[in-house]
Design a protein around this motif. Structure first.
Motif, short mmCIF file in Angstrom:
data_model
loop_
_atom_site.label_atom_id
_atom_site.label_comp_id
_atom_site.label_asym_id
_atom_site.label_seq_id
_atom_site.Cartn_x
_atom_site.Cartn_y
_atom_site.Cartn_z
N UNK A 1 -11.66 4.09 6.72
CA UNK A 1 -12.37 5.19 6.03
C UNK A 1 -11.34 6.22 5.55
N UNK A 2 -11.79 7.02 4.63
CA UNK A 2 -10.91 8.06 4.08
C UNK A 2 -11.01 9.32 4.92
N UNK A 3 -9.91 10.10 4.99
CA UNK A 3 -9.96 11.38 5.71
C UNK A 3 -10.78 12.41 4.93
N UNK A 4 -10.91 13.60 5.50
CA UNK A 4 -11.71 14.68 4.88
C UNK A 4 -11.27 14.99 3.45
N UNK A 5 -10.03 15.32 3.28
CA UNK A 5 -9.51 15.66 1.95
C UNK A 5 -8.49 14.60 1.56
N UNK A 6 -8.95 13.46 1.00
CA UNK A 6 -8.02 12.37 0.73
C UNK A 6 -7.11 12.66 -0.45
N UNK A 7 -5.91 12.17 -0.31
CA UNK A 7 -4.96 12.24 -1.42
C UNK A 7 -4.95 10.88 -2.12
N UNK A 8 -4.22 10.79 -3.19
CA UNK A 8 -4.12 9.53 -3.90
C UNK A 8 -3.49 8.45 -3.00
N UNK A 9 -2.52 8.84 -2.20
CA UNK A 9 -1.87 7.90 -1.27
C UNK A 9 -2.87 7.41 -0.22
N UNK A 10 -3.74 8.31 0.27
CA UNK A 10 -4.77 7.91 1.24
C UNK A 10 -5.71 6.89 0.62
N UNK A 11 -6.08 7.10 -0.62
CA UNK A 11 -6.98 6.19 -1.31
C UNK A 11 -6.34 4.81 -1.47
N UNK A 12 -5.10 4.78 -1.89
CA UNK A 12 -4.41 3.50 -2.05
C UNK A 12 -4.24 2.79 -0.72
N UNK A 13 -3.88 3.55 0.32
CA UNK A 13 -3.69 2.96 1.64
C UNK A 13 -5.00 2.38 2.17
N UNK A 14 -6.08 3.13 2.05
CA UNK A 14 -7.38 2.67 2.53
C UNK A 14 -7.85 1.44 1.74
N UNK A 15 -7.57 1.42 0.45
CA UNK A 15 -7.96 0.29 -0.39
C UNK A 15 -7.27 -1.00 0.07
N UNK A 16 -5.97 -0.91 0.32
CA UNK A 16 -5.21 -2.08 0.77
C UNK A 16 -5.63 -2.47 2.19
N UNK A 17 -5.79 -1.48 3.06
CA UNK A 17 -6.18 -1.74 4.44
C UNK A 17 -7.57 -2.38 4.50
N UNK A 18 -8.51 -1.90 3.72
CA UNK A 18 -9.85 -2.49 3.70
C UNK A 18 -9.82 -3.93 3.23
N UNK A 19 -9.01 -4.21 2.23
CA UNK A 19 -8.89 -5.59 1.75
C UNK A 19 -8.39 -6.51 2.85
N UNK A 20 -7.37 -6.07 3.57
CA UNK A 20 -6.84 -6.88 4.67
C UNK A 20 -7.89 -7.06 5.77
N UNK A 21 -8.60 -5.98 6.10
CA UNK A 21 -9.62 -6.05 7.15
C UNK A 21 -10.76 -6.99 6.76
N UNK A 22 -11.16 -6.98 5.50
CA UNK A 22 -12.23 -7.87 5.05
C UNK A 22 -11.79 -9.34 5.11
N UNK A 23 -10.55 -9.61 4.75
CA UNK A 23 -10.04 -10.98 4.83
C UNK A 23 -9.98 -11.44 6.29
N UNK A 24 -9.47 -10.58 7.18
CA UNK A 24 -9.40 -10.93 8.61
C UNK A 24 -10.79 -11.18 9.17
N UNK A 25 -11.75 -10.33 8.80
CA UNK A 25 -13.12 -10.48 9.29
C UNK A 25 -13.73 -11.78 8.78
#
Length: 92
Positions: free
Chosen positions: A48-72
């Motif tokens: 999930x994204x933090x309270x005030x996400x930055x562009x880096x947070x968005x990119x990190x969460x996007x990549x992390x979610x993709x990996x988590x979905x593949x693992x799941x």
């Protein structure tokens, strides 16, 4: 010496009882579904994204979610394959 008249009757009774036992089949064992693997019951984590996400947070969460979905998805697929293999081992 004359054989006893009940000997043929006794032989017929013995043969019929043996034939009845030979055709008897035990009741089949109840079919129980194999237990569900523990990794199939775990919920999949989603970033999930933090309270005030930055562009880096968005990119990190996007990549992390993709990996988590593949693992799941792989864990769920492994669970299905495991259940199918366990079902095949238990017989028809």
């Amino acid at each position: 010496m004359r054989p006893h008249r009940l000997i043929p009757v006794a032989l017929i009774a013995c043969a019929s009882m043996s034939a009845a036992c030979a055709s008897w089949r035990p009741a089949p064992a109840p079919i129980q579904p194999p237990p569900t693997p523990a990794f199939a019951l775990r919920p999949c984590p989603i970033a999930t994204l933090p309270e005030a996400p930055t562009w880096a947070d968005l990119e990190t969460a996007y990549i992390l979610r993709g990996r988590q979905l593949v693992e799941c998805d792989l864990a769920r697929r492994l669970a299905v394959e495991t259940l199918e293999a366990m079902g095949a081992m238990s017989g028809p």
